[in-house]
Scaffold this active site. Structure first.
Site, PDB file in Angstrom:
ATOM      1  N   ASN A   9       0.897  -1.213  -0.070  1.00 48.68           N
ATOM      2  CA  ASN A   9      -0.032  -0.111   0.254  1.00 48.68           C
ATOM      3  C   ASN A   9       0.851   1.251  -0.107  1.00 48.68           C
ATOM      4  O   ASN A   9       1.452   1.510   0.927  1.00 48.68           O
ATOM      5  CB  ASN A   9      -0.889   0.060   1.271  1.00 48.68           C
ATOM      6  CG  ASN A   9      -1.651   1.314   1.464  1.00 48.68           C
ATOM      7  OD1 ASN A   9      -2.033   1.953   0.446  1.00 48.68           O
ATOM      8  ND2 ASN A   9      -2.019   1.648   2.592  1.00 48.68           N
ATOM      9  N   LYS A  11       0.285   4.200  -0.436  1.00 49.07           N
ATOM     10  CA  LYS A  11      -0.161   5.676   0.330  1.00 49.07           C
ATOM     11  C   LYS A  11       0.086   6.752  -0.683  1.00 49.07           C
ATOM     12  O   LYS A  11      -0.211   6.646  -1.993  1.00 49.07           O
ATOM     13  CB  LYS A  11       0.303   5.769   1.529  1.00 49.07           C
ATOM     14  CG  LYS A  11       0.119   4.471   2.504  1.00 49.07           C
ATOM     15  CD  LYS A  11       0.563   4.799   3.987  1.00 49.07           C
ATOM     16  CE  LYS A  11       0.784   3.648   4.801  1.00 49.07           C
ATOM     17  NZ  LYS A  11       0.316   3.796   5.917  1.00 49.07           N
ATOM     18  N   HIS A  95      -9.145   1.722   4.611  1.00 50.60           N
ATOM     19  CA  HIS A  95      -8.019   1.832   5.094  1.00 50.60           C
ATOM     20  C   HIS A  95      -8.446   2.971   6.557  1.00 50.60           C
ATOM     21  O   HIS A  95      -9.164   3.875   6.294  1.00 50.60           O
ATOM     22  CB  HIS A  95      -7.202   2.478   4.355  1.00 50.60           C
ATOM     23  CG  HIS A  95      -5.601   2.324   4.779  1.00 50.60           C
ATOM     24  ND1 HIS A  95      -5.098   3.207   5.662  1.00 50.60           N
ATOM     25  CD2 HIS A  95      -4.887   1.281   4.829  1.00 50.60           C
ATOM     26  CE1 HIS A  95      -3.770   2.663   6.093  1.00 50.60           C
ATOM     27  NE2 HIS A  95      -3.625   1.482   5.457  1.00 50.60           N
ATOM     28  N   GLU A  97      -6.631   5.168   7.425  1.00 50.85           N
ATOM     29  CA  GLU A  97      -6.286   6.481   7.243  1.00 50.85           C
ATOM     30  C   GLU A  97      -7.344   7.272   6.500  1.00 50.85           C
ATOM     31  O   GLU A  97      -7.532   8.379   6.692  1.00 50.85           O
ATOM     32  CB  GLU A  97      -4.905   6.602   6.534  1.00 50.85           C
ATOM     33  CG  GLU A  97      -3.742   6.196   7.235  1.00 50.85           C
ATOM     34  CD  GLU A  97      -2.500   5.675   6.367  1.00 50.85           C
ATOM     35  OE1 GLU A  97      -2.425   5.691   5.457  1.00 50.85           O
ATOM     36  OE2 GLU A  97      -1.718   5.048   7.327  1.00 50.85           O
ATOM     37  N   GLU A 167      -5.928  -4.426  10.348  1.00 52.36           N
ATOM     38  CA  GLU A 167      -4.961  -3.593  10.299  1.00 52.36           C
ATOM     39  C   GLU A 167      -5.251  -2.896  11.772  1.00 52.36           C
ATOM     40  O   GLU A 167      -5.883  -1.841  11.940  1.00 52.36           O
ATOM     41  CB  GLU A 167      -4.820  -2.435   9.330  1.00 52.36           C
ATOM     42  CG  GLU A 167      -4.376  -3.227   8.205  1.00 52.36           C
ATOM     43  CD  GLU A 167      -3.989  -2.444   7.098  1.00 52.36           C
ATOM     44  OE1 GLU A 167      -2.576  -2.498   6.598  1.00 52.36           O
ATOM     45  OE2 GLU A 167      -4.514  -1.270   6.857  1.00 52.36           O
ATOM     46  N   GLY A 173       2.370   2.174  10.581  1.00 60.74           N
ATOM     47  CA  GLY A 173       3.436   3.270  10.409  1.00 60.74           C
ATOM     48  C   GLY A 173       4.022   3.396  11.747  1.00 60.74           C
ATOM     49  O   GLY A 173       4.962   4.490  11.845  1.00 60.74           O
ATOM     50  N   SER A 213       3.151  -2.363  10.040  1.00 62.09           N
ATOM     51  CA  SER A 213       4.571  -2.756  10.182  1.00 62.09           C
ATOM     52  C   SER A 213       4.998  -3.868  10.224  1.00 62.09           C
ATOM     53  O   SER A 213       6.286  -4.461  10.761  1.00 62.09           O
ATOM     54  CB  SER A 213       4.936  -2.065  11.798  1.00 62.09           C
ATOM     55  OG  SER A 213       4.727  -0.690  12.087  1.00 62.09           O
TER      56      SER A 213
HETATM   57  C1  PEP Z   1      -0.866  -0.006   5.763  1.00 59.98           C
HETATM   58  O1  PEP Z   1      -0.475   1.203   5.098  1.00 59.98           O
HETATM   59  O2  PEP Z   1      -1.750  -0.547   5.382  1.00 59.98           O
HETATM   60  C2  PEP Z   1       0.329  -0.557   6.690  1.00 59.98           C
HETATM   61  C3  PEP Z   1      -0.013  -1.338   7.315  1.00 59.98           C
HETATM   62  O3  PEP Z   1       1.484   0.641   6.824  1.00 59.98           O
HETATM   63  P1  PEP Z   1       2.869   0.062   7.738  1.00 59.98           P
HETATM   64  O4  PEP Z   1       3.092  -1.238   6.853  1.00 59.98           O
HETATM   65  O5  PEP Z   1       3.630   1.314   7.302  1.00 59.98           O
HETATM   66  O6  PEP Z   1       2.534   0.042   9.058  1.00 59.98           O
END
Ligand code: PEP
Length: 251
Positions: A9, A11, A95, A97, A167, A173, A213
Site C-alpha cells: 500500500n 499511500k 483503510h 487513514e 490492521e 506506520g 509494520s
Molecule cells: C498500511 O498502510 O496498510 C500499513 C500497514 O502501513 P505500515 O506497513 O507502514 O505499518
C-alpha cells in the site's frame, strides 16, 4: 487452500517515474514466487503506467480507494470503472487513514465495496481497532462492527472477491507490530464473524491479511499463523528489494 496475498500500500508516495522503475527492479526478484499472489496499491496518477509496466508479470495493480457512483460531481473521487480502465484488478477500501482523516464510515465503506464488486474488482477491505479501543476492551466489538457493516448485503458468492485486511491502527506506520499471537487471535475472531455471516465454507476460503509494520524481519513469523493469509504493507513495500523479501517470505 488459501493462496497468500502480499500487497503493498504505497499511500501517497511515488511519482509515475518512480513507480515504473520500482516494477523494473521488482519484476525479476518476485518472478519465481508462484505460490503467492502479489499486489501493489498505488496513487491514482501512477496506476495506468504501473499496470502497463506490470503487464505479463505476476504483479497486480490496485487503487487505494474508489467511489460508489459510476460518474458524477464528486471532486477528488475516482470511480471503480476508472480503476478497471487504468488496468487495476483490485482496490483497497476502508483503510484506517481514510476512516481517520477523510471521514470514511462503515456505511461509505459498504457502498464502495459493493460498487467495486459490481465492476469486477477484488476488494481488500480494511478493519482494525485503535489503541484506545483495544485498551478499553473494545477490540472485538470494533472489528465486528467494521466487518459486519462493511460487508452488509453481500452474498456468499460476492465473498470470492473479498479479502479482509486486519490492521490494528496502533501498528500502522508506528514500527509497533502486533505479536503473531495477537494477530492470530483477531484473525480467528474475524473468521468466526465470516462464518456467522456467510457460513463456514466461505469463512474458510476467505483470505485475511495482517497489516501494521510488517517488514522482512517479521513477515515469516506472522505468516506462520494459521489464520494469517497475507500482509498489507505500507512502509516496507516502497523499496523493491524489501518488497521482494516480503513476497518471498516462504523461500
Ligand atoms: C498500511 O498502510 O496498510 C500499513 C500497514 O502501513 P505500515 O506497513 O507502514 O505499518
Amino acid at each position: 487452500m488459501r493462496k497468500p496475498f502480499i500487497c503493498g500500500n504505497w499511500k501517497m508516495y511515488k511519482t509515475i517515474a518512480e513507480a515504473v522503475s520500482f516494477i523494473a527492479e521488482a519484476k525479476p526478484l518476485v518472478a519465481g514466487a508462484s505460490g503467492v499472489e502479489i499486489g501493489i496499491g498505488a496513487p491514482a496518477t501512477a496506476l495506468k503506467a504501473l499496470a502497463d509496466a506490470a503487464k505479463g508479470t505476476n504483479i497486480q495493480i490496485g487503487g487505494e480507494n474508489c467511489h460508489w457512483e459510476k460518474e458524477g460531481a464528486f471532486t477528488g473521487e475516482i470511480a471503480p470503472g476508472m480503476l478497471v480502465e487504468a488496468g487495476c484488478s483490485f482496490v483497497i477500501i476502508g483503510h484506517s487513514e481514510r476512516r481517520q482523516y477523510f471521514a470514511e464510515t462503515n456505511e461509505t465503506v459498504n457502498k464502495r465495496v459493493r460498487a467495486a464488486l459490481a465492476n469486477g474488482l477484488t476488494v481488500i477491505m480494511c478493519c482494525g481497532e485503535t489503541l484506545g479501543e483495544r485498551e478499553a476492551g473494545k477490540m472485538r466489538a470494533v472489528v465486528a462492527d467494521h466487518v459486519k457493516n462493511g460487508l452488509a448485503g453481500l452474498s456468499a458468492a460476492d465473498m470470492a472477491k473479498i479479502v479482509i485486511a486486519y490492521e490494528p491502527v496502533w501498528a500502522i506506520g508506528t514500527g509497533k507490530t502486533a505479536t503473531p499471537e495477537q494477530a492470530q487471535e483477531v484473525h480467528a475472531i474475524i473468521r468466526g464473524i465470516l462464518a456467522e455471516m456467510f457460513g463456514k465454507n466461505v469463512a474458510d476460503a476467505t483470505r485475511i491479511q495482517y497489516g501494521g509494520s510488517v517488514k522482512p524481519e517479521n513477515v515469516k513469523e506472522i505468516m506462520a499463523q494459521p489464520d494469517v493469509d497475507g500482509a498489507l504493507v505500507g512502509g516496507a513495500s516502497l523499496k523493491a528489494d524489501s518488497f521482494a523479501k516480503l513476497v518471498n517470505f516462504g523461500a
